[in-house]
Each structure stands twice: as structure tokens, then as C-alpha cells.
Design an enzyme around this catalytic site. Sequence first.
Site, PDB file in Angstrom:
ATOM      1  N   ASP A  15       9.781  -3.502   6.371  1.00 54.38           N
ATOM      2  CA  ASP A  15      10.278  -2.179   6.009  1.00 54.38           C
ATOM      3  C   ASP A  15       9.683  -1.075   6.867  1.00 54.38           C
ATOM      4  O   ASP A  15      10.401  -0.228   7.403  1.00 54.38           O
ATOM      5  CB  ASP A  15      10.002  -1.901   4.531  1.00 54.38           C
ATOM      6  CG  ASP A  15      10.752  -2.847   3.605  1.00 54.38           C
ATOM      7  OD1 ASP A  15      11.866  -3.250   3.969  1.00 54.38           O
ATOM      8  OD2 ASP A  15      10.223  -3.172   2.534  1.00 54.38           O
ATOM      9  N   ARG A  95      -2.221   2.226  -4.088  1.00 54.83           N
ATOM     10  CA  ARG A  95      -1.274   3.178  -3.527  1.00 54.83           C
ATOM     11  C   ARG A  95      -1.772   4.626  -3.485  1.00 54.83           C
ATOM     12  O   ARG A  95      -1.606   5.320  -2.475  1.00 54.83           O
ATOM     13  CB  ARG A  95       0.069   3.094  -4.271  1.00 54.83           C
ATOM     14  CG  ARG A  95       0.808   1.797  -4.019  1.00 54.83           C
ATOM     15  CD  ARG A  95       1.066   1.585  -2.535  1.00 54.83           C
ATOM     16  NE  ARG A  95       1.849   0.404  -2.265  1.00 54.83           N
ATOM     17  CZ  ARG A  95       1.377  -0.697  -1.685  1.00 54.83           C
ATOM     18  NH1 ARG A  95       0.100  -0.753  -1.331  1.00 54.83           N
ATOM     19  NH2 ARG A  95       2.162  -1.724  -1.441  1.00 54.83           N
ATOM     20  N   ASP A 124       6.570   1.728  -5.866  1.00 54.38           N
ATOM     21  CA  ASP A 124       5.746   2.376  -4.849  1.00 54.38           C
ATOM     22  C   ASP A 124       6.323   3.698  -4.374  1.00 54.38           C
ATOM     23  O   ASP A 124       5.580   4.615  -4.018  1.00 54.38           O
ATOM     24  CB  ASP A 124       5.550   1.433  -3.657  1.00 54.38           C
ATOM     25  CG  ASP A 124       4.532   0.343  -3.946  1.00 54.38           C
ATOM     26  OD1 ASP A 124       3.754   0.510  -4.910  1.00 54.38           O
ATOM     27  OD2 ASP A 124       4.502  -0.655  -3.214  1.00 54.38           O
ATOM     28  N   SER A 173       8.388 -10.876   0.039  1.00 57.64           N
ATOM     29  CA  SER A 173       7.689  -9.617   0.262  1.00 57.64           C
ATOM     30  C   SER A 173       6.319  -9.751  -0.392  1.00 57.64           C
ATOM     31  O   SER A 173       6.224  -9.922  -1.605  1.00 57.64           O
ATOM     32  CB  SER A 173       8.472  -8.454  -0.359  1.00 57.64           C
ATOM     33  OG  SER A 173       7.753  -7.247  -0.203  1.00 57.64           O
TER      34      SER A 173
END
Length: 395
Positions: A15, A95, A124, A173
Site C-alpha cells: 500500500d 499507530r 488505521d 497483509s
Amino acid sequence: MGKGKVVLAFSGGLDTSICVPLLKEHYGFDEVITVAVDVGQPQHEVEEATKKGEKIADRHYTINAREQFVREHVFRAVKANGSYEGYPMGTALARPLIAEEIVAVARKEGAVAIAHGCTGKGNDQLRFDFIFRAHGYEVVAPIREMNLTREWEIEYAEEHGIPVPVKKEKPWSIDENFWSRSIEGGKLEDPAYHPPEDIYEWTASLADAPAEPETLSIGFEQGVPVSLNGKKMAGEDLIRELNTIAGRHGVGRNDMMEDRILGLKARENYEHPAATVLLAVHHDLERLVLTREELAFKQVVDGKWSELAYMGLVHEPLYAALNAFVDTTQERVNGTVDCMLFKGAVHVRGRSSPQALYSDDLVSFDTKTIDQCDAVGVSKYFGMQARLLQQVRKN
């Protein structure tokens, strides 16, 4: 002249890799600056992200935030027994820290916007957006805004000569730091699909786990793990060592349906051996040293803390207030817990603390320190209103 500089949260994965050319080709930015933040990913991933960022971006930063991640996020989660819908959080904890480090680079570089490679379906995007917008930055999210599919991304990467670590036949992922490893995507999106054993790297299957149990001793100071089997260890070292030990016993796997922030249900697979053990023994030690009222209220606090942490709302005033309460309770969470690891399970075997709210002299059936007759008066009043109600109903 284009739009100026944009800073991209960069992992080196599919990504974020394709975001680099997209930010120029589709959005018209003059410069794309990539930032990789090391929060305990495999070292080769950090190195690969660095090399790739330096190659395909106009400028690249790699920031080591591992110690800060342990101190400000992982250990806070331990003290708050942080878990969401039954599993220890990992990605969610990292994050906000990653986002703050990226904001710092954006300020340094004079960027006009900050970009990320999140989709419009996951959590996210919200965790990053919250931090970036809180600091006044425009948010650019190509994957979300262009409504891209994973297959399209793989083909786009191939067309632009960008190497990516996924293939169409194995499009997992994976997000990993030393606290947790998550695996999703591809066939794993089907709740009925039986995941292949090769998606796991940290944990042995129950069939392959040792036939004999292993006992560990974990020491805590003010709610934070500080020793393993009597050996003082720094936070990251202790977690990594415990990941290895607990992982070989198959401890710390979750295959679950998770409720994302947006309300979507998603099939998620996790590995978190050390986190599973530490949360279990920490909670047990709390039961030895905290009062019944503290434990009852802290259960509510822990639940709300976990919800805010899962959403990444670390700048919500309530988050700071909850941390203040938790820190106060942890002043007495000192001691040692012995546990046994066996075939995927953690069993507490014993616990001790200098602040233990326990007296063997008072509780033992073999002492007379407490006169048992004193309980007669208590018993006469115990449940009185319920007994009176029973009499009213009978009449």
C-alpha cells in the site's frame, strides 16, 4: 509548480509503496518524503523500508521509536490490562506513536500534507487521521480516496517496477511489532476458511508444542514487568525473550471475528505470546494487592481504556485521566508471579508481593486470631432487605 511537499507514513509494504508514485502522478505533489518508524518490526523489514524509501522517494527518514513504544504504550497497556474483544492489542498501540513521529518530520520539512496508505475499511485510517488532523495537517489517503483493490495495487507496482512482499496467490497483509503480529487479507477474509499453518511465525501449533510444561517466574515493579526467571531485563528484551519461550508452547494465538471501529466485522488472526502471558500474570498479581473496590472500579476503567486505545484516541482527555487512575493503582503492584505454559495455555501457579492484602493468620482455618463467633452478628444483618422482601411476598 505543484502542491509542495507531502510526508508519507511508510512501511515498505504494498500500500505505502505504490503511494509514492501516486502522490505525484495523481495528486500533483512536488516532493514525497517517506518516514518509516521502527516500533519493533523485524529488522530486515526496517532495513528494506529504508532502502526502498531512499530509492523511490525524494527523501527518507527512519526513526527508532522502540524504547518509547515500550515505555509509553506497551507498558501502559499492561498496567491497564489492555485488550479488545479478548485479544491483546498491538497494531492499535503503535499507530499513535508512529503518527506523532511523522508529524514531527512534516514540521521539520515544511510539508503541506501528510499521507498514509490505509484503506477505507480498516481502523488505521482513523487512528492516523485523528493525530494528523489534531496537528492541523491535510490528510491524503490514496488507497481510500481512489477506492483501490489489492489486485490493482499489485499490478500497478509491477508496472512501476516497485518490488512488493506480496503475490496474488499469497496476498497476506501482515503488521508486526514485538508486542503483536497480525495477519489478514486474501482467503483469510472468509470466516469459514481454515488458515494454513504457514501464516504463523511466532507460535507453534498445539500438535507441535512440547509435551512437557514449562514454568516461568515474572517480576513486576509498579505494574511493569522487570524480570524473567529472576533475571532483570529491559522491557523490549524481556518481551522478545518471552515471545520465544511462550511461542514454542503455542501460547498467544487468536483467530477471531473482530468488530472494527466502523462497525464492520472482520476475520483477524493474531500472534502475541508475551502479551498473553504478561496480561494474565499482571491481572493475577493485581488481585493479590488491590482492594475489592479498586478491582471492581479498575475493571470498568480498563475496559474504557482499551476502547480508547483501540480507536487510537490518545489525545482524548479521558485517556489521560484513566492513565492517571491506573498509575495510582499500580504503585502497589509489585511482586512475582509463577506461571506454567502448556499446549497453548497459561496457568498461574503462585504469586507473592510485599504489598499483598492477604494474611494467612487471619484466613487460616487453624488459627483463632479472628473469633468466628463475631461473624454471627454480621450474618444476622446480611441480606436483610432481601429476606424482608421474601416475607412480604409470602404475605
